[in-house]
Design a protein around this motif. Structure first.
Motif, PDB file in Angstrom:
ATOM      1  N   GLY A 401      36.073  43.896  49.061  1.00 32.23           N
ATOM      2  CA  GLY A 401      36.072  43.911  50.525  1.00 32.23           C
ATOM      3  C   GLY A 401      37.249  43.181  51.147  1.00 32.23           C
ATOM      4  O   GLY A 401      37.467  43.270  52.359  1.00 32.23           O
ATOM      5  N   ASP A 402      38.018  42.461  50.321  1.00 31.36           N
ATOM      6  CA  ASP A 402      39.179  41.720  50.821  1.00 31.36           C
ATOM      7  C   ASP A 402      40.063  41.349  49.625  1.00 31.36           C
ATOM      8  O   ASP A 402      40.203  40.188  49.265  1.00 31.36           O
ATOM      9  CB  ASP A 402      38.716  40.450  51.560  1.00 31.36           C
ATOM     10  CG  ASP A 402      39.852  39.779  52.330  1.00 31.36           C
ATOM     11  OD1 ASP A 402      40.975  40.331  52.350  1.00 31.36           O
ATOM     12  OD2 ASP A 402      39.608  38.689  52.889  1.00 31.36           O
ATOM     13  N   PRO A 403      40.663  42.384  49.000  1.00 33.69           N
ATOM     14  CA  PRO A 403      41.361  42.146  47.731  1.00 33.69           C
ATOM     15  C   PRO A 403      42.707  41.449  47.877  1.00 33.69           C
ATOM     16  O   PRO A 403      43.241  40.958  46.900  1.00 33.69           O
ATOM     17  CB  PRO A 403      41.551  43.568  47.168  1.00 33.69           C
ATOM     18  CG  PRO A 403      41.573  44.446  48.379  1.00 33.69           C
ATOM     19  CD  PRO A 403      40.641  43.804  49.375  1.00 33.69           C
ATOM     20  N   GLY A 404      43.270  41.439  49.084  1.00 34.55           N
ATOM     21  CA  GLY A 404      44.620  40.918  49.291  1.00 34.55           C
ATOM     22  C   GLY A 404      45.625  42.053  49.271  1.00 34.55           C
ATOM     23  O   GLY A 404      45.403  43.086  48.637  1.00 34.55           O
ATOM     24  N   ALA A 405      46.743  41.866  49.985  1.00 35.99           N
ATOM     25  CA  ALA A 405      47.718  42.948  50.159  1.00 35.99           C
ATOM     26  C   ALA A 405      48.257  43.463  48.831  1.00 35.99           C
ATOM     27  O   ALA A 405      48.486  44.657  48.662  1.00 35.99           O
ATOM     28  CB  ALA A 405      48.877  42.470  51.031  1.00 35.99           C
ATOM     29  N   ALA A 406      48.464  42.581  47.862  1.00 35.20           N
ATOM     30  CA  ALA A 406      49.064  42.995  46.589  1.00 35.20           C
ATOM     31  C   ALA A 406      48.043  43.668  45.672  1.00 35.20           C
ATOM     32  O   ALA A 406      48.408  44.199  44.630  1.00 35.20           O
ATOM     33  CB  ALA A 406      49.677  41.785  45.883  1.00 35.20           C
ATOM     34  N   ARG A 407      46.764  43.628  46.053  1.00 30.84           N
ATOM     35  CA  ARG A 407      45.725  44.163  45.159  1.00 30.84           C
ATOM     36  C   ARG A 407      44.856  45.228  45.825  1.00 30.84           C
ATOM     37  O   ARG A 407      43.703  45.417  45.429  1.00 30.84           O
ATOM     38  CB  ARG A 407      44.830  43.019  44.668  1.00 30.84           C
ATOM     39  CG  ARG A 407      45.555  42.090  43.724  1.00 30.84           C
ATOM     40  CD  ARG A 407      44.625  41.054  43.138  1.00 30.84           C
ATOM     41  NE  ARG A 407      45.162  40.541  41.889  1.00 30.84           N
ATOM     42  CZ  ARG A 407      44.566  39.617  41.138  1.00 30.84           C
ATOM     43  NH1 ARG A 407      43.405  39.110  41.520  1.00 30.84           N
ATOM     44  NH2 ARG A 407      45.123  39.192  40.035  1.00 30.84           N
ATOM     45  N   ILE A 408      45.410  45.917  46.816  1.00 31.54           N
ATOM     46  CA  ILE A 408      44.566  46.926  47.468  1.00 31.54           C
ATOM     47  C   ILE A 408      44.207  48.065  46.516  1.00 31.54           C
ATOM     48  O   ILE A 408      43.237  48.780  46.740  1.00 31.54           O
ATOM     49  CB  ILE A 408      45.173  47.482  48.783  1.00 31.54           C
ATOM     50  CG1 ILE A 408      46.549  48.071  48.560  1.00 31.54           C
ATOM     51  CG2 ILE A 408      45.193  46.418  49.865  1.00 31.54           C
ATOM     52  CD1 ILE A 408      47.123  48.750  49.811  1.00 31.54           C
ATOM     53  N   PHE A 409      44.985  48.217  45.433  1.00 32.67           N
ATOM     54  CA  PHE A 409      44.647  49.265  44.457  1.00 32.67           C
ATOM     55  C   PHE A 409      44.201  48.671  43.130  1.00 32.67           C
ATOM     56  O   PHE A 409      44.357  49.279  42.077  1.00 32.67           O
ATOM     57  CB  PHE A 409      45.832  50.212  44.275  1.00 32.67           C
ATOM     58  CG  PHE A 409      46.271  50.847  45.567  1.00 32.67           C
ATOM     59  CD1 PHE A 409      45.408  51.646  46.293  1.00 32.67           C
ATOM     60  CD2 PHE A 409      47.531  50.607  46.089  1.00 32.67           C
ATOM     61  CE1 PHE A 409      45.790  52.223  47.487  1.00 32.67           C
ATOM     62  CE2 PHE A 409      47.928  51.176  47.297  1.00 32.67           C
ATOM     63  CZ  PHE A 409      47.053  51.985  47.994  1.00 32.67           C
ATOM     64  N   ASP A 410      43.666  47.480  43.189  1.00 31.70           N
ATOM     65  CA  ASP A 410      43.142  46.856  41.966  1.00 31.70           C
ATOM     66  C   ASP A 410      41.937  47.650  41.450  1.00 31.70           C
ATOM     67  O   ASP A 410      41.175  48.232  42.220  1.00 31.70           O
ATOM     68  CB  ASP A 410      42.720  45.412  42.266  1.00 31.70           C
ATOM     69  CG  ASP A 410      42.443  44.618  40.998  1.00 31.70           C
ATOM     70  OD1 ASP A 410      43.351  43.884  40.569  1.00 31.70           O
ATOM     71  OD2 ASP A 410      41.323  44.748  40.447  1.00 31.70           O
ATOM     72  N   ASN A 411      41.783  47.634  40.141  1.00 33.02           N
ATOM     73  CA  ASN A 411      40.662  48.312  39.498  1.00 33.02           C
ATOM     74  C   ASN A 411      39.314  47.927  40.122  1.00 33.02           C
ATOM     75  O   ASN A 411      38.393  48.733  40.204  1.00 33.02           O
ATOM     76  CB  ASN A 411      40.665  47.949  38.017  1.00 33.02           C
ATOM     77  CG  ASN A 411      40.189  49.103  37.170  1.00 33.02           C
ATOM     78  OD1 ASN A 411      40.182  50.246  37.619  1.00 33.02           O
ATOM     79  ND2 ASN A 411      39.764  48.815  35.966  1.00 33.02           N
ATOM     80  N   ALA A 412      39.204  46.676  40.561  1.00 31.39           N
ATOM     81  CA  ALA A 412      37.933  46.214  41.129  1.00 31.39           C
ATOM     82  C   ALA A 412      37.586  46.972  42.418  1.00 31.39           C
ATOM     83  O   ALA A 412      36.412  47.206  42.715  1.00 31.39           O
ATOM     84  CB  ALA A 412      37.994  44.716  41.407  1.00 31.39           C
ATOM     85  N   VAL A 413      38.626  47.337  43.189  1.00 31.39           N
ATOM     86  CA  VAL A 413      38.360  48.079  44.422  1.00 31.39           C
ATOM     87  C   VAL A 413      37.731  49.430  44.080  1.00 31.39           C
ATOM     88  O   VAL A 413      36.866  49.928  44.801  1.00 31.39           O
ATOM     89  CB  VAL A 413      39.658  48.250  45.240  1.00 31.39           C
ATOM     90  CG1 VAL A 413      39.406  49.050  46.506  1.00 31.39           C
ATOM     91  CG2 VAL A 413      40.264  46.886  45.566  1.00 31.39           C
ATOM     92  N   TYR A 414      38.146  49.996  42.944  1.00 29.22           N
ATOM     93  CA  TYR A 414      37.622  51.294  42.503  1.00 29.22           C
ATOM     94  C   TYR A 414      36.248  51.138  41.831  1.00 29.22           C
ATOM     95  O   TYR A 414      35.250  51.702  42.274  1.00 29.22           O
ATOM     96  CB  TYR A 414      38.604  51.948  41.516  1.00 29.22           C
ATOM     97  CG  TYR A 414      39.900  52.400  42.147  1.00 29.22           C
ATOM     98  CD1 TYR A 414      40.831  51.470  42.616  1.00 29.22           C
ATOM     99  CD2 TYR A 414      40.208  53.740  42.289  1.00 29.22           C
ATOM    100  CE1 TYR A 414      42.017  51.878  43.196  1.00 29.22           C
ATOM    101  CE2 TYR A 414      41.403  54.160  42.867  1.00 29.22           C
ATOM    102  CZ  TYR A 414      42.297  53.228  43.321  1.00 29.22           C
ATOM    103  OH  TYR A 414      43.463  53.630  43.905  1.00 29.22           O
TER     104      TYR A 414
END
Ligand SMILES: [Zn+2]
Length: 511
Positions: A401-414
């Motif tokens: 819900g708030d991964p940070g700008a550098a991690r908007i496509f992190d595996n966790a978001v998926y």
């Protein structure tokens, strides 16, 4: 999707005067009724829209209705030149305003008057009109420009991919900077006419429909013309230029389908076709779950072997890198990108911090497709995904819900993002869950949404307080406890049949 220019945040400089404007373009502050009118001097439009992660993306002071992007491109030199005409409405009195753009500008006219320009920040073109713009005024902004997009770098980076036979303008969240000036934030959507003149024999694919067949021009050139009449965020407009086989079809519902396959794919071609040719079938199935398909056309583009390494939900027509076809057909990535037509394209993030609204939902669509295909229920996929990340894995430290700008496509978001939706489904029950999804796409169709709005809608439909669930799954580090998995803790879950395709897709989509 996948490639990202993370230096943008580091290099952020807001050099243009003016205060940041929060809120939706076009929504001007209410005027004080019954109070004396105070006339303030016109101010420059803000250099950004105040996005939490990318504060200088987009611009304040105007709202775009339409882009007419008319280009000329030469694959041999990567030379791009042309004219973009922007139709917009001023949302404040403006002494100047910004466009997000990187190529060399030859001239800018505002309502016919020559304007002066300077550059600022990482990607800002500052336009000072000859005459002050007043709030509510219709603007016709004509920008003539030229450049070599693959050599136009910001922090060493270009979002334009040059290939052996052409180019791809496909990237998230920044793509427009290298080929047309824009108000580059999902808060300001517009319609598009896109046309590109290329040497005859080269194909150009873009969004929407072809209102006319490609037309011959002088000098052995051909102009390709594309039109999209649905509101489109600038980063979802795209170009695929090169050697393509184009397959056109009409759906049973009457929608035009345009699929295109790079001729460079060779042995990967059949797997690409066996996947992308199922687009209309998957759109039809998703429409039954997510609500009516929001756009006027469908399709997909299988990019060349030396193009992009990811896939992107470019509006009406996703673009897929070659990696998805290396082990045969993959309908999971097609399901993912087509789900984005609802979640991401029609309903766009109001702020990039809300990226879960895109990637969590598109990933959960794959789990539903697995269930539909008999390759593992969503519960089985959940159990396996959950167990595959040990509790001490770094994966659980990223907040979807708030991964940070550098991690908007992190595996966790998926993956954790999809797990969140599965937990919501378990909490509210199937009836409510499958009412929430189409209600969300209907309520925010062609607009924007936030996680908070989604939670409120889920609570309204289910009648439940879901604060603990959303806080735990989206906004709290660490692996949440799950009763259903604890019950099975003595035996490790086996991988559902779908898992190999889902996980290999996510390896390419996320990072
Ligand atoms: Zn995605």
């Amino acid at each position: 999707m996948r490639r990202m220019f993370t230096a943008a945040t580091a290099a952020l400089t807001l050099t243009t005067a003016g205060t940041m404007l929060a809120g939706t373009p076009g929504q001007a502050a209410p005027t004080g009724w019954g109070r004396p009118v105070v006339t303030a001097a016109p101010q420059p439009g803000a250099p950004g829209l105040g996005d939490t992660y990318f504060p200088d993306y987009g611009n304040g002071g105007y709202d775009v209705e339409h882009y007419d992007v008319r280009l000329r491109y030469d694959p041999a030199s990567d030379q791009l030149s042309g004219t973009t005409t922007i139709l917009a409405t001023a949302t404040q009195d403006l002494s100047a305003f910004n466009l997000d753009f990187l190529l060399d500008v030859e001239s800018v006219r505002v309502n016919g008057w020559a304007a002066t320009t300077t550059t600022a920040g990482a990607h800002e073109l500052v336009v000072t009109p000859a005459r002050t713009v007043t709030r509510g005024q219709q603007l016709t902004i004509v920008v003539r420009y030229t450049g070599i997009p693959s050599e136009t770098l910001v922090g060493g980076y270009t979002g334009w991919t040059r290939t052996d036979d052409g180019a791809l303008a496909v990237n998230e969240p920044e793509s427009a900077w290298w080929w047309f000036p824009s108000n580059d934030h999902p808060l300001d959507k517009a319609t598009f006419d896109i046309s590109v003149s290329v040497p005859t024999g080269v194909e150009v694919i873009s969004n929407g429909v072809q209102p006319r067949p490609p037309a011959a021009e002088a000098g052995n050139r051909t102009r390709w013309i594309w039109r999209t009449t649905s509101p489109t965020a600038p980063y979802l407009a795209f170009l695929a230029i090169g050697q393509y086989d184009i397959v056109t079809e009409t759906t049973p519902g009457g929608q035009p389908v345009v699929n295109a396959y790079s001729t460079s794919l060779g042995a990967l071609g059949p797997a690409a076709r066996a996947s992308i040719e199922r687009t209309a079938e998957i759109v039809d199935w998703e429409s039954g779950i997510f609500g009516p398909y929001p756009f006027e056309a469908q399709g997909g583009v299988a990019g060349p072997v030396d193009g992009i390494g990811f896939a992107l939900e470019t509006q009406t027509r996703p673009v897929y890198g070659p990696g998805f076809w290396r082990r045969g057909a993959n309908t999971y990535v097609v399901t993912h990108e087509l789900a984005h037509q609802w979640f991401g394209d029609s309903v766009s993030v109001a702020d990039w911090r809300n990226i879960w609204l895109n990637e969590g939902f598109a990933s959960y669509a794959e789990w539903l497709w697995s269930e539909e295909q008999g390759e593992g229920t969503a519960q089985e996929v959940f159990d396996f995904a959950y167990a595959s990340y040990p509790a001490d894995d770094e994966f659980w430290q990223v907040l979807p819900g708030d991964p940070g700008a550098a991690r908007i496509f992190d595996n966790a978001v998926y993956d954790r993002g999809a797990m969140t939706l599965h937990q919501l489904r378990l909490a509210v029950g199937d009836d409510a869950f499958f009412e929430i999804l189409p209600a969300w796409t209907a309520e925010h169709r062609y607009g924007n949404g936030t996680i908070e709005q989604f939670q409120a809608l889920a609570e309204q439909i289910s009648g439940l307080d879901l604060d603990d669930l959303f806080t735990t799954w989206l906004f709290t580090a660490g692996r949440p406890d799950v009763a259903t998995t604890a019950r099975k803790a003595t035996t490790a879950p086996t991988a559902p049949k779908s898992w190999v395709k889902i996980s290999e897709s996510h390896d390419l989509l996320s990072h």
